[in-house]
Design a protein around this motif. Sequence first.
Motif, PDB file in Angstrom:
ATOM      1  N   ALA A 194      70.976  25.139  41.532  1.00  9.63           N
ATOM      2  CA  ALA A 194      69.685  25.299  40.753  1.00  9.63           C
ATOM      3  C   ALA A 194      68.875  24.494  41.790  1.00  9.63           C
ATOM      4  O   ALA A 194      67.691  25.204  41.767  1.00  9.63           O
ATOM      5  N   SER A 195      69.115  23.280  42.339  1.00  8.92           N
ATOM      6  CA  SER A 195      68.077  22.811  43.320  1.00  8.92           C
ATOM      7  C   SER A 195      67.875  23.753  44.431  1.00  8.92           C
ATOM      8  O   SER A 195      66.530  23.867  44.790  1.00  8.92           O
ATOM      9  N   PHE A 196      68.759  24.437  44.729  1.00  6.24           N
ATOM     10  CA  PHE A 196      68.556  25.215  45.995  1.00  6.24           C
ATOM     11  C   PHE A 196      67.467  26.635  45.376  1.00  6.24           C
ATOM     12  O   PHE A 196      66.702  26.830  46.231  1.00  6.24           O
ATOM     13  N   PHE A 197      67.913  27.038  44.445  1.00  6.73           N
ATOM     14  CA  PHE A 197      66.744  28.096  43.922  1.00  6.73           C
ATOM     15  C   PHE A 197      65.544  27.491  43.622  1.00  6.73           C
ATOM     16  O   PHE A 197      64.433  28.338  44.076  1.00  6.73           O
TER      17      PHE A 197
ATOM     18  N   ALA B  74      62.225  24.827  34.695  1.00  9.07           N
ATOM     19  CA  ALA B  74      63.422  23.928  35.450  1.00  9.07           C
ATOM     20  C   ALA B  74      64.574  23.568  34.626  1.00  9.07           C
ATOM     21  O   ALA B  74      65.761  23.928  34.912  1.00  9.07           O
ATOM     22  N   ALA B  75      64.285  23.359  33.336  1.00  3.89           N
ATOM     23  CA  ALA B  75      65.493  22.919  32.461  1.00  3.89           C
ATOM     24  C   ALA B  75      66.309  24.256  32.150  1.00  3.89           C
ATOM     25  O   ALA B  75      67.473  24.199  32.076  1.00  3.89           O
ATOM     26  N   PHE B  76      65.625  25.325  31.882  1.00  2.00           N
ATOM     27  CA  PHE B  76      66.355  26.568  31.526  1.00  2.00           C
ATOM     28  C   PHE B  76      67.171  26.959  32.817  1.00  2.00           C
ATOM     29  O   PHE B  76      68.244  27.356  32.571  1.00  2.00           O
ATOM     30  N   LEU B  77      66.542  26.875  34.048  1.00  2.00           N
ATOM     31  CA  LEU B  77      67.312  27.358  35.213  1.00  2.00           C
ATOM     32  C   LEU B  77      68.589  26.502  35.620  1.00  2.00           C
ATOM     33  O   LEU B  77      69.603  26.906  35.756  1.00  2.00           O
ATOM     34  N   TYR B  78      68.326  25.239  35.376  1.00  2.00           N
ATOM     35  CA  TYR B  78      69.602  24.296  35.509  1.00  2.00           C
ATOM     36  C   TYR B  78      70.601  24.569  34.392  1.00  2.00           C
ATOM     37  O   TYR B  78      71.656  24.613  34.814  1.00  2.00           O
TER      38      TYR B  78
END
Length: 135
Positions: free
Chosen positions: A59-62, A88-92
């Motif tokens: 997720a950090s890479f994205f 960001a929270a949704f992606l993680y």
Amino acid sequence: MNINYQPESCPHCGTHFREYYDALQNKFEVSYADTLMEVRRKARRRGIVKSIVFGVVIASFFLALSWRPPQPWKEHMCLFFTQTPYLAAFLYTLVIVLFILVEATGKVNSHKEQLLWELFEKKNREKPYLQQVEE
């Protein structure tokens, strides 16, 4: 000429392969129930921890893909989290849950479980097939 390369039962003794395998698998799970439960629990825990680590990294890479070179990476990530915290929270969350579904539930069959199965087969290989199923 009709040659059946995958017969359902043994042509010599008439034992159905699927029934034999299911009975052998049930016997294996009954005889090694405590050990299997412990091995599967450890594999699930390991899978969940590995999923969380991989989820955070991926997720950090994205999130870093939207990085603009004039900004430092740390500043970019801080701005991204302050400007769009829900995204960001949704992606993680999405990436971590995806990894947990793949790693923790799909790969419970570990190497130790395979070794237990091979040991069980080795013990039961000496007995005739029909005697194994009847026990």
